[in-house]
Design a protein around this motif. Structure first.
Motif, mmCIF file in Angstrom:
data_model
loop_
_atom_site.group_PDB
_atom_site.id
_atom_site.type_symbol
_atom_site.label_atom_id
_atom_site.label_comp_id
_atom_site.label_asym_id
_atom_site.label_seq_id
_atom_site.Cartn_x
_atom_site.Cartn_y
_atom_site.Cartn_z
ATOM 1 N N GLY A 25 39.503 21.868 34.500
ATOM 2 C CA GLY A 25 39.449 22.512 33.201
ATOM 3 C C GLY A 25 39.894 23.963 33.239
ATOM 4 N N LEU A 26 39.550 24.688 32.186
ATOM 5 C CA LEU A 26 39.901 26.094 32.047
ATOM 6 C C LEU A 26 38.641 26.892 31.742
ATOM 7 C CD1 LEU A 26 42.967 25.572 29.670
ATOM 8 C CD2 LEU A 26 43.118 26.204 32.091
ATOM 9 N N THR A 27 38.685 28.175 32.009
ATOM 10 C CA THR A 27 37.604 29.049 31.576
ATOM 11 C C THR A 27 38.201 30.397 31.218
ATOM 12 O OG1 THR A 27 35.333 29.736 32.056
ATOM 13 C CG2 THR A 27 36.947 30.073 33.803
ATOM 14 N N THR A 28 37.392 31.251 30.660
ATOM 15 C CA THR A 28 37.897 32.540 30.193
ATOM 16 C C THR A 28 37.714 33.627 31.248
ATOM 17 O OG1 THR A 28 35.785 33.174 29.202
ATOM 18 C CG2 THR A 28 37.338 31.931 27.811
ATOM 19 N N GLU A 29 38.422 34.720 31.043
ATOM 20 C CA GLU A 29 38.301 35.872 31.923
ATOM 21 C C GLU A 29 36.883 36.421 31.909
ATOM 22 O OE1 GLU A 29 39.848 38.971 34.500
ATOM 23 O OE2 GLU A 29 40.539 36.951 33.940
ATOM 24 N N ALA A 30 36.258 36.375 30.749
ATOM 25 C CA ALA A 30 34.892 36.903 30.633
ATOM 26 C C ALA A 30 33.904 36.097 31.467
ATOM 27 C CB ALA A 30 34.457 36.900 29.166
ATOM 28 N N VAL A 31 34.150 34.813 31.623
ATOM 29 C CA VAL A 31 33.248 33.954 32.391
ATOM 30 C C VAL A 31 33.518 34.056 33.891
ATOM 31 C CG1 VAL A 31 32.619 31.550 32.850
ATOM 32 C CG2 VAL A 31 32.891 32.340 30.499
ATOM 33 N N PHE A 32 34.792 34.084 34.279
ATOM 34 C CA PHE A 32 35.137 34.157 35.696
ATOM 35 C C PHE A 32 36.378 35.029 35.864
ATOM 36 C CE2 PHE A 32 37.028 32.810 39.717
ATOM 37 C CZ PHE A 32 35.920 32.827 40.562
ATOM 38 N N SER A 33 36.169 36.268 36.292
ATOM 39 C CA SER A 33 37.284 37.212 36.450
ATOM 40 C C SER A 33 37.896 37.175 37.841
ATOM 41 C CB SER A 33 36.805 38.635 36.161
ATOM 42 O OG SER A 33 35.892 39.068 37.161
ATOM 43 N N GLY A 34 37.132 36.644 38.808
ATOM 44 C CA GLY A 34 37.620 36.675 40.184
ATOM 45 C C GLY A 34 37.483 38.053 40.809
ATOM 46 N N LYS A 35 36.732 38.934 40.170
ATOM 47 C CA LYS A 35 36.466 40.281 40.678
ATOM 48 C C LYS A 35 34.955 40.480 40.761
ATOM 49 C CE LYS A 35 38.841 42.235 37.363
ATOM 50 N NZ LYS A 35 39.519 43.238 36.527
ATOM 51 N N LEU A 36 34.529 41.233 41.736
ATOM 52 C CA LEU A 36 33.100 41.416 41.945
ATOM 53 C C LEU A 36 32.512 42.521 41.088
ATOM 54 C CD1 LEU A 36 32.838 40.894 45.811
ATOM 55 C CD2 LEU A 36 32.709 39.207 43.967
ATOM 56 N N SER A 37 33.379 43.316 40.457
ATOM 57 C CA SER A 37 32.921 44.322 39.499
ATOM 58 C C SER A 37 33.969 44.475 38.412
ATOM 59 C CB SER A 37 32.680 45.675 40.185
ATOM 60 O OG SER A 37 33.888 46.196 40.709
ATOM 61 N N ALA A 38 33.537 44.902 37.246
ATOM 62 C CA ALA A 38 34.428 44.948 36.091
ATOM 63 C C ALA A 38 35.614 45.878 36.288
ATOM 64 C CB ALA A 38 33.637 45.372 34.851
ATOM 65 N N ASP A 39 35.423 46.975 37.016
ATOM 66 C CA ASP A 39 36.492 47.954 37.179
ATOM 67 C C ASP A 39 37.319 47.736 38.444
ATOM 68 O OD1 ASP A 39 34.428 48.570 38.858
ATOM 69 O OD2 ASP A 39 34.518 50.740 38.530
ATOM 70 N N ALA A 40 37.042 46.674 39.179
ATOM 71 C CA ALA A 40 37.785 46.392 40.409
ATOM 72 C C ALA A 40 39.191 45.890 40.089
ATOM 73 C CB ALA A 40 37.038 45.362 41.244
ATOM 74 N N LYS A 41 40.087 46.046 41.046
ATOM 75 C CA LYS A 41 41.441 45.515 40.929
ATOM 76 C C LYS A 41 41.584 44.315 41.871
ATOM 77 C CE LYS A 41 43.525 49.962 39.715
ATOM 78 N NZ LYS A 41 44.541 50.988 40.070
ATOM 79 N N HIS A 42 42.424 43.389 41.475
ATOM 80 C CA HIS A 42 42.642 42.217 42.326
ATOM 81 C C HIS A 42 43.289 42.635 43.646
ATOM 82 C CE1 HIS A 42 41.494 39.408 39.204
ATOM 83 N NE2 HIS A 42 42.387 39.904 38.379
ATOM 84 N N ASP A 43 42.679 42.227 44.736
ATOM 85 C CA ASP A 43 43.217 42.500 46.068
ATOM 86 C C ASP A 43 42.780 41.375 46.998
ATOM 87 O OD1 ASP A 43 44.002 43.370 48.551
ATOM 88 O OD2 ASP A 43 43.270 45.416 48.297
ATOM 89 N N HIS A 44 43.746 40.548 47.401
ATOM 90 C CA HIS A 44 43.426 39.375 48.214
ATOM 91 C C HIS A 44 43.849 39.532 49.672
ATOM 92 C CE1 HIS A 44 43.305 36.468 44.497
ATOM 93 N NE2 HIS A 44 42.386 37.411 44.469
#
Length: 359
Positions: A110-129
Motif C-alpha cells: 500500500g501507500l502512506t503519507t509523509e506525515a505518517v512515515f517520513s523515513g527521518k528520525l526528526s522533523a528537521d533532519a535531512k535524508h542521508d543513507h
C-alpha cells in the motif's frame, strides 16, 4: 546620424537572431506537488515515482496528498536484499531502483503519507543513507559468505538497521491505492531499442532492473509521440534518463544535445542548433554505455522557446536550488537520446500504440 542608428538597429536584430537566451512559453503544465530533496540518498526512483503517483491522485480525486517516499523505499530495500542473498551475491545491491519498484511495493504494502512515515528520525533532519547502506551491504554480504543456514538471523539484523535509520514501520496502517482511485496495474513502461522487436515486451538489461520487470518497446518516433499524447491528455510521466552529459546543466536548468561541439558551453544559456537523433544513434550510445540509467525524474509539462523548439518541463528531486526552481527543461533531442524509459497510465498512450501493444 539616422543611417548610423539604422545600422545599429539592424546589427542588433541580426545579433539577437543568432544569440537568443532561452525564454520559455508554457504549452502544457500539469499540477504537481512542490519540489523536495532526496538528500544524500540514491532514491531518486522513489521520489520520481511518488511524485508521479501524487499527480495521479490529483487527477483522479482532485486531492493533494503528500505521499511518503521512504515507505516504499524501505520495502524495496528488503526485496533487493532477498534478491541479492538468494542469487548468492550475483545481483545488483545498492540504492538504485526503477519506477516499477515503487509500483510493486505499493501493490503489496500500500501507500502512506509523509506525515505518517517520513523515513527521518526528526522533523528537521535531512535524508542521508550513506551509513545505512554500508551497514545493510555488510549484512547481505555476510549472509552470502556464511550462507543463510549459518546466519539465520540476517533478516532480523537487516530490519534492525532499517529501524535505526528510517524508523519503525510496524504501527503504520497503509492505504490501498484504490482508495485514491488508482489502479496500479494500469501503469506501463515504454522504451525504444532495436535489439528486440518493436511492439514487444521484454526485460531491459540495465543494472537497476534488479526485479527483472518488463518494458514495452516502441519506435523512437512513437516514444516521443506517446509522451506528447500523455501530456496533452493531462497525464504526467515518470522518467528514467541519463544525466551524465555536460549539457545536462542543473545550474541553468537546461538539458540539450548540441549539433556542434563548439556550442557545448553557449547552448546552456543561448538557443543553438541541436543534433538530429536517429534510432541507430540512440542504440549505439546505449550499447557503448554513453547512455545509462543514472537518474529518475517526473515529466509534468511542455514549453517552447522563441524559435518554436519544444522542451519538457521535468520535476527533479534535488531541491529548489537546483535547476530552475527545482525543474529541468529537456529538449526533444535530449529525450530521444538520453531517456531510457517513461512510465505512464495506459490511457495516456496513443490509440495506435495501445493497439500495437495489445493493451
Amino acid at each position: 546620424m539616422n543611417k548610423f542608428s539604422l545600422f545599429l538597429g539592424v546589427l542588433s536584430l541580426s545579433f539577437t537572431s543568432y544569440s537568443q537566451q532561452y525564454d520559455f512559453q508554457t504549452i502544457k503544465e500539469i499540477n504537481c506537488l512542490p519540489v523536495i530533496s532526496q538528500g544524500n540518498t540514491g532514491t531518486c526512483w522513489s521520489f520520481s515515482s511518488t511524485s508521479f503517483l501524487e499527480t495521479e491522485i490529483i487527477r483522479t480525486t482532485g486531492q493533494k496528498v503528500d505521499l511518503s517516499e521512504m515507505y516504499n523505499v524501505r520495502f524495496t530495500y528488503l526485496a533487493k536484499a532477498e534478491n541479492y542473498v538468494m542469487r548468492q551475491g550475483k545481483a545488483q545491491f545498492g540504492e538504485g531502483g526503477l519506477n516499477h519498484d515503487v509500483i510493486n511495493s505499493a501493490k503489496k504494502y500500500g501507500l502512506t503519507t509523509e506525515a505518517v512515515f517520513s523515513g527521518k528520525l526528526s522533523a528537521d533532519a535531512k535524508h542521508d543513507h550513506s551509513k545505512m547502506v554500508d551497514e545493510l551491504e555488510a549484512i547481505v554480504k555476510k549472509a552470502v559468505a556464511e550462507t543463510p543456514l549459518k546466519y539465520p538471523n540476517w533478516k532480523e539484523d537487516y530490519n534492525a538497521v532499517l529501524d535505526k535509520y528510517l524508523g519503525k514501520i510496524d504501527a503504520v496502517k497503509p492505504t490501498d491505492a484504490k482508495e485514491y482511485k488508482i489502479i496500479l496495474n494500469d501503469y506501463v513502461t515504454i522504451t525504444s531499442f532495436t535489439h528486440v522487436p518493436f511492439y514487444s515486451k521484454f526485460i531491459l538489461n540495465i543494472p537497476d532492473n534488479f526485479s527483472n520487470e518488463s518494458f514495452y518497446n516502441v519506435t523512437l518516433d512513437d516514444f516521443v509521440q506517446n509522451i506528447d499524447n500523455a501530456l496533452d491528455k493531462g497525464f504526467t510521466l515518470a522518467l528514467d534518463t541519463d544525466v551524465s552529459e555536460e549539457t545536462f546543466s542543473t545550474k541553468n536548468g537546461i538539458a540539450v544535445i548540441p549539433e556542434n561541439s563548439s556550442d557545448m558551453e553557449t547552448i546552456l544559456t543561448e538557443i543553438k542548433p541541436e543534433k538530429q537523433i536517429t534510432q541507430e544513434y540512440r542504440q549505439a550510445e546505449f550499447e557503448n554505455y554513453n547512455t545509462v540509467d543514472d537518474h529518475l525524474m517526473h515529466i509534468v509539462g511542455k514549453v517552447k522557446d522563441q524559435k518554436g523548439n519544444i522542451y519538457y518541463k521535468v520535476k527533479n528531486s534535488w531541491g529548489t536550488t537546483s535547476g530552475k526552481d527545482g525543474f529541468m527543461y529537456m529538449s526533444v533531442p535530449f529525450i530521444k537520446l538520453k531517456a531510457i524509459s517513461v512510465m505512464l497510465h495506459k490511457d495516456g498512450l496513443t490509440k495506435n500504440t495501445r493497439k500495437a501493444l495489445n493493451i
